[in-house]
Scaffold this active site. Structure first.
Site, PDB file in Angstrom:
ATOM      1  N   HIS A 120     -13.198  -0.124 -13.046  1.00 27.36           N
ATOM      2  CA  HIS A 120     -12.725  -1.214 -12.161  1.00 27.36           C
ATOM      3  C   HIS A 120     -11.203  -1.237 -12.063  1.00 27.36           C
ATOM      4  CE1 HIS A 120     -16.848  -2.789 -12.704  1.00 27.36           C
ATOM      5  NE2 HIS A 120     -16.641  -2.449 -13.961  1.00 27.36           N
ATOM      6  N   SER A 136      12.820   9.105   2.060  1.00 25.65           N
ATOM      7  CA  SER A 136      12.710   8.175   3.176  1.00 25.65           C
ATOM      8  C   SER A 136      13.979   8.286   4.005  1.00 25.65           C
ATOM      9  CB  SER A 136      12.546   6.755   2.643  1.00 25.65           C
ATOM     10  OG  SER A 136      12.973   5.812   3.605  1.00 25.65           O
ATOM     11  N   LYS A 166      13.893   6.561  -2.449  1.00 24.68           N
ATOM     12  CA  LYS A 166      12.481   6.921  -2.393  1.00 24.68           C
ATOM     13  C   LYS A 166      12.186   8.386  -2.681  1.00 24.68           C
ATOM     14  CE  LYS A 166       9.595   4.493  -0.234  1.00 24.68           C
ATOM     15  NZ  LYS A 166       8.381   3.853  -0.701  1.00 24.68           N
ATOM     16  N   GLU A 210      -0.910  12.337  -0.521  1.00 30.43           N
ATOM     17  CA  GLU A 210      -1.281  11.366   0.524  1.00 30.43           C
ATOM     18  C   GLU A 210      -1.926  12.074   1.716  1.00 30.43           C
ATOM     19  OE1 GLU A 210       1.750   8.143   1.364  1.00 30.43           O
ATOM     20  OE2 GLU A 210       2.842   9.329  -0.098  1.00 30.43           O
TER      21      GLU A 210
END
Ligand code: ARG
Length: 460
Positions: free
Chosen positions: A158, A279, A285, A292
């Site tokens: 979970h 970024s 970043k 991804e």
């Protein structure tokens, strides 16, 4: 009237430009050229053996095809949309080069069995490569596992801290998934490697062909036994795409974990810079773009599976032009899968594991609570009672912002007097790992045994 089409004899007017584009497939199926030629050469050799083509015809066909293959490889072959698809482009070129012998090649054959044969030959080769790449990725994961057998991280259920897990054990879970993927691909390849050629348009041919000969030349293990099924079956493509979807799902799950682990909120790993991007606005970043995108591209492959299975669902026997739509999804599935596997193996090799962050997370999550409950059971407390006792201890420790292993013995004994000094062995992370020492457990020596099992398996 001749509209320059192989089948134009029957028609009064040419197709419109838009229809030509709509029905043409040459801009994508030209990638089957090598396998189309392979199939044609085998067909020609068989026809010659059966006395349907002469030795001279066969010689010319071989010569012509060698030249054509050369042109294609050098990018000088002129593909024409007027000739619709890869098959007619090559046949026309052959005929331009060698005349009547080229026109005889299509004896006892149809584009229907030809195209089905081409895709199977192509896919068979791609699967061989995919299996190699799957094994390469397994090796990368095993190497990373071996380096980190003794590194503990929280295992989650979970997405809540559950119990300590060896990082090696965690990596090997993915090696297991990929092992099933290898099996699935190998199994699928058996059905891919079945030859439709000889079915002709749908009913077989009036010529005395010998399908065993063609199958042998092309290395097919089996021959489609029903001509209707031979030209219309695309089960193998669906099966392959399903197997590919599962690979992508496995890699998407791993990607999701890598993305989470690289977030400073976890900070469990770092991914090498060459797989990340920055970024354009936020200078701080470093984004895990590759995982991804793998997660994103899994959707695309699953989409192809849906596309292919839907493509087939209402087709009457036998061949229908619908089947031309099988190619782009298949090609894209193969390309996506191969690129993903290649990049992934390299990315796994570039992962930096951060054991300290994992340890801190373990401490925060009372990961050894089950170990304390098991400890009390071994001292004679029924499990349901020990569960309750430990829950109370956790509640107390939480208010004090301490880990269970930080509580003094006297305090622990307030929860149950059977607790003694030896409890600290089970409350440590190392003790917790060591204690799960059975087949499939996370104890480091079990993890090592699994690594050895896989290394052995991967040698073959
Ligand atoms: N380009 C076609 C395909 O990909 C080849 C077979 C065409 N057959 C036909 N009867 N029109 O399926």
């Amino acid at each position: 009237m001749n509209h320059n089409k192989t089948w134009s004899g029957r028609f009064n007017e040419p197709v419109t430009e838009l229809v030509k584009k709509y029905t043409g497939s040459v801009y994508f199926d030209q990638r089957l050229a090598k396998w189309d030629i392979q199939g044609s050469l085998a067909h020609a050799a068989m026809l010659c053996e059966a006395g349907i083509l002469t030795q001279d015809d066969l010689k010319l066909i071989k010569q012509g095809m060698a030249e054509i293959l050369d042109e294609i490889n050098h990018g000088t072959f002129e593909w024409s949309l007027d000739l619709e698809d890869v098959h007619m482009n090559i046949e026309k070129r052959l005929t331009d080069k060698i005349g009547d012998a080229g026109k005889r090649l299509h004896t006892g054959r149809s584009r229907n069995d030809q195209v089905a044969t081409d895709i199977r030959l192509w896919l068979r080769d791609e699967i061989t490569q995919i299996v190699q790449l799957l094994k390469m990725l397994q090796t990368a994961l095993i190497d990373l596992a071996q380096k980190n057998i003794d590194v503990a991280l929280p295992g989650f259920t979970h997405l809540q801290v559950a119990q300590p897990i060896s990082f090696g054990h965690h990596m090997l879970a993915y090696v297991e998934m990929l092992d099933r993927d290898v099996q699935r691909m190998n199994d699928c390849q058996k059905r891919v490697n079945t030859m439709p050629l000889g079915a002709a348009a749908l009913a077989g041919t009036t010529f005395a062909i010998n399908r065993e000969t063609t199958a042998k030349i092309l290395g097919f293990d089996h021959i489609c036994q029903n001509s209707l099924d031979a030209v219309s079956d695309r089960d193998f493509a669906i099966e392959f795409t399903a197997a590919a979807s599962l690979v992508m799902v496995h890699l998407s799950r791993l990607s999701e974990e890598l993305i989470l682990w690289m977030s400073p909120r976890f900070g469990f790993i770092d991914i090498a810079d060459r797989f990340c991007t920055g970024s354009s606005i936020m200078p701080q970043k470093k984004n895990p773009d590759v995982p991804e995108l793998v997660r994103g591209k899994s959707g695309r492959v699953i989409g192809h599976l849906m596309g292919l299975i839907t493509l087939m669902k209402s087709q009457p026997l036998a061949y229908n032009k619908d089947n031309q739509e099988d190619k782009e999804p298949l090609f894209d599935t193969v390309d996506t899968l191969i690129d993903t596997l290649r990049i992934y193996a390299d990315m796994i090799a570039g992962i930096t594991v951060k054991p300290e962050a994992m340890k801190a997370a373990l401490k925060q999550g009372f990961a050894t609570a089950t170990d304390l409950a098991d400890y009390l059971v071994k001292k004679g407390v029924p499990f349901r009672d020990s569960h309750e006792i430990v829950a109370k201890a956790v509640r107390y420790a939480e208010t004090e912002q301490l880990d269970l292993s930080d509580l003094p013995l006297s305090k622990l004994q307030e929860f149950n007097p059977l607790i003694s000094e030896d409890v600290y062995e089970v409350l440590t992370i190392e003790g917790s790992l060591q204690a799960r020492n059975h087949l499939g457990g996370t104890a480091p020596n079990q993890v090592l045994a699994q690594i050895e099992r896989f290394r052995q398996k991967l040698k073959n």
